[in-house]
Design a protein around this motif. Structure first.
Motif, PDB file in Angstrom:
ATOM      1  N   ILE A  80      37.944  50.632  41.003  1.00  0.00           N
ATOM      2  CA  ILE A  80      37.632  49.213  40.770  1.00  0.00           C
ATOM      3  C   ILE A  80      38.186  48.338  41.886  1.00  0.00           C
ATOM      4  CG2 ILE A  80      38.042  47.290  39.161  1.00  0.00           C
ATOM      5  CD1 ILE A  80      38.064  49.398  36.931  1.00  0.00           C
ATOM      6  N   ILE A  81      39.141  48.840  42.658  1.00  0.00           N
ATOM      7  CA  ILE A  81      39.789  48.035  43.698  1.00  0.00           C
ATOM      8  C   ILE A  81      38.776  47.522  44.727  1.00  0.00           C
ATOM      9  CG2 ILE A  81      41.448  48.078  45.602  1.00  0.00           C
ATOM     10  CD1 ILE A  81      42.905  48.013  43.019  1.00  0.00           C
ATOM     11  N   GLU A  82      37.924  48.387  45.238  1.00  0.00           N
ATOM     12  CA  GLU A  82      36.982  47.954  46.273  1.00  0.00           C
ATOM     13  C   GLU A  82      35.991  46.900  45.773  1.00  0.00           C
ATOM     14  OE1 GLU A  82      33.945  49.664  49.675  1.00  0.00           O
ATOM     15  OE2 GLU A  82      35.177  51.065  48.546  1.00  0.00           O
ATOM     16  N   PRO A  83      35.342  47.078  44.602  1.00  0.00           N
ATOM     17  CA  PRO A  83      34.468  46.007  44.111  1.00  0.00           C
ATOM     18  C   PRO A  83      35.225  44.701  43.837  1.00  0.00           C
ATOM     19  CG  PRO A  83      34.033  48.042  42.915  1.00  0.00           C
ATOM     20  CD  PRO A  83      35.237  48.283  43.779  1.00  0.00           C
ATOM     21  N   ALA A  84      36.471  44.814  43.389  1.00  0.00           N
ATOM     22  CA  ALA A  84      37.277  43.609  43.169  1.00  0.00           C
ATOM     23  C   ALA A  84      37.561  42.915  44.504  1.00  0.00           C
ATOM     24  CB  ALA A  84      38.585  43.963  42.457  1.00  0.00           C
ATOM     25  N   TYR A  85      37.855  43.711  45.514  1.00  0.00           N
ATOM     26  CA  TYR A  85      38.090  43.176  46.862  1.00  0.00           C
ATOM     27  C   TYR A  85      36.839  42.469  47.390  1.00  0.00           C
ATOM     28  CZ  TYR A  85      38.716  43.258  51.959  1.00  0.00           C
ATOM     29  OH  TYR A  85      38.770  42.934  53.285  1.00  0.00           O
ATOM     30  N   ASN A  86      35.685  43.105  47.213  1.00  0.00           N
ATOM     31  CA  ASN A  86      34.441  42.486  47.675  1.00  0.00           C
ATOM     32  C   ASN A  86      34.171  41.172  46.947  1.00  0.00           C
ATOM     33  OD1 ASN A  86      33.898  44.496  49.555  1.00  0.00           O
ATOM     34  ND2 ASN A  86      32.816  45.751  48.053  1.00  0.00           N
ATOM     35  N   ALA A  87      34.438  41.130  45.653  1.00  0.00           N
ATOM     36  CA  ALA A  87      34.258  39.890  44.900  1.00  0.00           C
ATOM     37  C   ALA A  87      35.254  38.837  45.372  1.00  0.00           C
ATOM     38  CB  ALA A  87      34.426  40.156  43.400  1.00  0.00           C
ATOM     39  N   ALA A  88      36.501  39.236  45.584  1.00  0.00           N
ATOM     40  CA  ALA A  88      37.532  38.293  46.028  1.00  0.00           C
ATOM     41  C   ALA A  88      37.188  37.706  47.394  1.00  0.00           C
ATOM     42  CB  ALA A  88      38.895  38.990  46.073  1.00  0.00           C
ATOM     43  N   ARG A  89      36.659  38.526  48.287  1.00  0.00           N
ATOM     44  CA  ARG A  89      36.301  38.048  49.632  1.00  0.00           C
ATOM     45  C   ARG A  89      35.225  36.969  49.578  1.00  0.00           C
ATOM     46  NH1 ARG A  89      34.261  42.651  52.948  1.00  0.00           N
ATOM     47  NH2 ARG A  89      34.252  41.096  54.596  1.00  0.00           N
ATOM     48  N   ASN A  90      34.425  36.955  48.522  1.00  0.00           N
ATOM     49  CA  ASN A  90      33.335  35.988  48.403  1.00  0.00           C
ATOM     50  C   ASN A  90      33.697  34.740  47.610  1.00  0.00           C
ATOM     51  OD1 ASN A  90      31.193  37.328  49.873  1.00  0.00           O
ATOM     52  ND2 ASN A  90      31.297  38.883  48.275  1.00  0.00           N
ATOM     53  N   ILE A  91      34.941  34.625  47.187  1.00  0.00           N
ATOM     54  CA  ILE A  91      35.372  33.416  46.479  1.00  0.00           C
ATOM     55  C   ILE A  91      35.404  32.274  47.494  1.00  0.00           C
ATOM     56  CG2 ILE A  91      37.278  32.311  45.234  1.00  0.00           C
ATOM     57  CD1 ILE A  91      38.011  35.122  44.163  1.00  0.00           C
ATOM     58  N   PRO A  92      34.654  31.201  47.249  1.00  0.00           N
ATOM     59  CA  PRO A  92      34.550  30.138  48.254  1.00  0.00           C
ATOM     60  C   PRO A  92      35.827  29.307  48.452  1.00  0.00           C
ATOM     61  CG  PRO A  92      33.215  29.606  46.315  1.00  0.00           C
ATOM     62  CD  PRO A  92      33.767  30.982  46.114  1.00  0.00           C
ATOM     63  N   ASP A  93      36.608  29.130  47.417  1.00  0.00           N
ATOM     64  CA  ASP A  93      37.825  28.325  47.516  1.00  0.00           C
ATOM     65  C   ASP A  93      38.920  29.140  48.210  1.00  0.00           C
ATOM     66  OD1 ASP A  93      40.623  27.639  46.052  1.00  0.00           O
ATOM     67  OD2 ASP A  93      39.390  25.808  46.236  1.00  0.00           O
ATOM     68  N   ASP A  94      39.448  28.619  49.318  1.00  0.00           N
ATOM     69  CA  ASP A  94      40.450  29.350  50.103  1.00  0.00           C
ATOM     70  C   ASP A  94      41.687  29.724  49.292  1.00  0.00           C
ATOM     71  OD1 ASP A  94      38.866  29.284  52.363  1.00  0.00           O
ATOM     72  OD2 ASP A  94      39.906  27.568  53.271  1.00  0.00           O
ATOM     73  N   THR A  95      42.179  28.795  48.495  1.00  0.00           N
ATOM     74  CA  THR A  95      43.394  29.053  47.721  1.00  0.00           C
ATOM     75  C   THR A  95      43.159  30.153  46.697  1.00  0.00           C
ATOM     76  OG1 THR A  95      44.093  26.757  48.015  1.00  0.00           O
ATOM     77  CG2 THR A  95      45.144  27.995  46.230  1.00  0.00           C
ATOM     78  N   LYS A  96      42.050  30.056  45.957  1.00  0.00           N
ATOM     79  CA  LYS A  96      41.741  31.081  44.958  1.00  0.00           C
ATOM     80  C   LYS A  96      41.478  32.433  45.618  1.00  0.00           C
ATOM     81  CE  LYS A  96      39.876  28.011  41.421  1.00  0.00           C
ATOM     82  NZ  LYS A  96      38.681  27.668  40.632  1.00  0.00           N
ATOM     83  N   ARG A  97      40.802  32.413  46.759  1.00  0.00           N
ATOM     84  CA  ARG A  97      40.534  33.664  47.473  1.00  0.00           C
ATOM     85  C   ARG A  97      41.839  34.303  47.925  1.00  0.00           C
ATOM     86  NH1 ARG A  97      37.176  31.877  50.905  1.00  0.00           N
ATOM     87  NH2 ARG A  97      38.563  31.623  52.676  1.00  0.00           N
TER      88      ARG A  97
END
Length: 112
Positions: A80-97
């Motif tokens: 699950i780590i890699e899909p979570a990483y891919n989702a995190a990389r696409n979070i538009p807000d810098d702080t949340k990302r």
């Protein structure tokens, strides 16, 4: 003069309405496996059912990351780590990302 109350005539009863056509009930989901091991087995079944659903739904990256993170924390499945990483990389807000990426580092450390 005759009063309506004085007559013995019964008021006619309208016939019962024809049953309306109804859509057939939806097909129920397949029965869940018998839970003989209690909540631990139920949790495992839920997590197994949830994993492919998350891959197939269209949600914003922030929500997808949080679902995957929760799924990872529940069963420590390193796939699950890699899909979570891919989702995190696409979070538009810098702080949340940044927070999500840092949390992934901590998750990786927890399995090493």
């Amino acid at each position: 003069s005759t009063n309506a109350q004085d007559t013995n005539e019964a008021t006619p009863v309208p016939p019962a309405p024809e049953p309306a056509f109804t859509e057939p009930a939806p097909t129920p989901a397949p029965a869940a496996p018998a839970m003989t091991g209690g909540l631990t087995d139920l949790k495992t079944s839920v997590l197994t059912d949830l994993r492919p659903v998350i891959d197939n739904i269209e949600i914003v990256p922030d929500e997808k990351y949080h679902l995957l993170s929760t799924l990872f924390k529940a069963n420590k499945d390193s796939t699950i780590i890699e899909p979570a990483y891919n989702a995190a990389r696409n979070i538009p807000d810098d702080t949340k990302r940044a927070e999500a990426l840092l949390e992934i580092v901590h998750d990786i450390d927890s399995v090493n």
